[in-house]
Design a protein around this motif. Structure first.
Motif, PDB file in Angstrom:
ATOM      1  N   VAL A  30       0.856  -1.184   0.000  1.00 42.62           N
ATOM      2  CA  VAL A  30       0.000   0.000   0.000  1.00 42.62           C
ATOM      3  C   VAL A  30       0.893   1.235   0.000  1.00 42.62           C
ATOM      4  N   VAL A  31       0.647   2.138  -0.918  1.00 38.72           N
ATOM      5  CA  VAL A  31       1.354   3.420  -0.958  1.00 38.72           C
ATOM      6  C   VAL A  31       0.384   4.517  -0.536  1.00 38.72           C
ATOM      7  N   VAL A  32       0.779   5.288   0.462  1.00 41.11           N
ATOM      8  CA  VAL A  32       0.009   6.469   0.874  1.00 41.11           C
ATOM      9  C   VAL A  32       0.804   7.676   0.400  1.00 41.11           C
ATOM     10  N   ASP A  33       0.274   8.370  -0.589  1.00 38.89           N
ATOM     11  CA  ASP A  33       1.011   9.506  -1.156  1.00 38.89           C
ATOM     12  C   ASP A  33       0.544  10.821  -0.545  1.00 38.89           C
ATOM     13  N   ASN A  34       1.503  11.579   0.003  1.00 42.72           N
ATOM     14  CA  ASN A  34       1.225  12.829   0.688  1.00 42.72           C
ATOM     15  C   ASN A  34       1.172  14.015  -0.276  1.00 42.72           C
ATOM     16  N   ASN A  35       0.371  13.865  -1.336  1.00 38.96           N
ATOM     17  CA  ASN A  35       0.157  14.956  -2.290  1.00 38.96           C
ATOM     18  C   ASN A  35       1.463  15.363  -2.984  1.00 38.96           C
ATOM     19  N   SER A  36       2.163  14.371  -3.536  1.00 38.29           N
ATOM     20  CA  SER A  36       3.416  14.645  -4.257  1.00 38.29           C
ATOM     21  C   SER A  36       3.170  15.602  -5.416  1.00 38.29           C
ATOM     22  N   SER A  37       4.160  16.465  -5.655  1.00 41.37           N
ATOM     23  CA  SER A  37       4.072  17.396  -6.790  1.00 41.37           C
ATOM     24  C   SER A  37       4.879  16.903  -7.987  1.00 41.37           C
ATOM     25  N   ASP A  38       5.600  15.778  -7.821  1.00 37.37           N
ATOM     26  CA  ASP A  38       6.336  15.205  -8.949  1.00 37.37           C
ATOM     27  C   ASP A  38       5.488  14.093  -9.582  1.00 37.37           C
ATOM     28  N   VAL A  39       6.094  13.210 -10.340  1.00 33.99           N
ATOM     29  CA  VAL A  39       5.329  12.188 -11.068  1.00 33.99           C
ATOM     30  C   VAL A  39       5.332  10.836 -10.351  1.00 33.99           C
ATOM     31  N   THR A  40       5.577  10.856  -9.039  1.00 34.71           N
ATOM     32  CA  THR A  40       5.614   9.603  -8.274  1.00 34.71           C
ATOM     33  C   THR A  40       4.354   8.762  -8.483  1.00 34.71           C
ATOM     34  N   LEU A  41       3.185   9.364  -8.321  1.00 28.75           N
ATOM     35  CA  LEU A  41       1.935   8.613  -8.431  1.00 28.75           C
ATOM     36  C   LEU A  41       1.739   8.033  -9.828  1.00 28.75           C
TER      37      LEU A  41
END
Length: 302
Positions: A30-41
């Motif tokens: 499970v990945v919880v993404d903290n609103n990344s501004s790069d292209v991680t998601l």
């Protein structure tokens, strides 16, 4: 055991491919993404379709984001979670070895592997600091470590195996902390509720961190005040002590120093100290202590 690896991401493109490749074949992820501004998601969606993504609309910090992942894992049948930093890479069979260690040592609430640096040429800097006085280092040098478990009072949260039992009795991370200090607080709570904390030497992660967040923030910066508050929270919200009752003395001490600096015309220092004073919330710390002393899945929605 059904284990979910939980990875909190924030602009993690530097590491995310290597991190996920190291863990996707070991357990559910499970990945919880903290609103990344790069292209991680986008990268995860394209290259790791089996990874569950919990995308957030704001940066919650480390602890709350992990709580979101832990909630999801428990609601989907997890027997344990494996918290793994986005800048860490797990050795093959790391999770399997952690499961085995837990079956042999069910009194442990946190089990962590060895933390090496990013290229495996040395122990991770922070890991070395917390283990240098333990028998682990001696046994590693002498080749006597094998499959033993080494009990400590603290290990940093770059790689934590936590069984469901501990999560239901201790809970999740305290939202008092945004970034750093939350692992100190969580270890304090584990110990208070009768769980042990340990390291196994036959499992390894590689932690590609430059540890820059441990360097002192520039005086007056947001990082500077966050580090000050974290140090206060770690000490005064420790449920193994009654330190929260002594917080008034700290506030009086700071105010006294504010006045002394004003008298001696050190205006900038007085302003800095007063800004620290204003950030201290005795009621919030007392509330944290009272909650964390209770047995239960505190801060989790289960």
């Amino acid at each position: 055991m059904k284990v979910f690896a939980i990875i909190v991401t924030y602009n993690g493109m530097k590491w995310i491919d290597k991190c996920l490749k190291s863990i996707v074949n070991q357990c559910e992820v499970v990945v919880v993404d903290n609103n990344s501004s790069d292209v991680t998601l986008k990268y995860i969606e394209t290259n790791f379709p089996l990874v569950k993504i919990l995308s957030q609309t704001k940066n919650h910090g480390f602890g709350i984001a992990n709580n979101i992942g832990i909630n999801y894992a428990l609601q989907n049948g997890a027997d344990a979670v494996f918290l793994l930093n986005q800048d860490a890479f797990a050795q093959t069979d790391c999770v399997k070895k952690l499961i085995g260690a837990y079956h042999q040592n069910p009194s442990y609430g946190i089990i962590s592997p060895i933390h090496l640096n990013g290229d495996g040429s040395a122990l991770d800097y922070t890991f070395q600091k917390i283990t240098y006085m333990s028998d682990l280092i001696s046994d590693l040098i002498l080749g006597k470590a094998n499959d033993k478990i080494y009990m400590l009072n603290f290990v940093n949260a770059a790689a934590w195996f936590i069984p469901k039992k501990a999560l239901f009795e201790v809970g999740g991370f305290d939202p008092l902390f945004f970034l750093y200090g939350e692992d100190d607080n969580y270890c304090q709570r584990m110990l208070y509720h009768g769980f042990k904390i340990g390291i196994i030497p036959n499992a390894t992660i590689y932690h590609d961190s430059n540890n820059s967040n441990y360097l002192s923030g520039t005086s007056g910066s947001e990082k500077y005040f966050r580090q000050f508050l974290n140090s206060v929270y770690v000490k005064y919200a420790d449920i193994n002590t009654d330190n929260y009752k002594k917080l008034l003395k700290l506030k009086v001490y700071i105010l006294r120093n504010v006045l002394m600096n004003l008298i001696t015309f050190k205006i900038d220092e007085a302003i800095l100290l007063f800004r620290k004073f204003k950030r201290l919330n005795s009621a919030l710390i007392k509330k944290s202590v009272m909650i964390n002393k209770k047995v239960g899945a505190n801060y989790l929605e289960i």
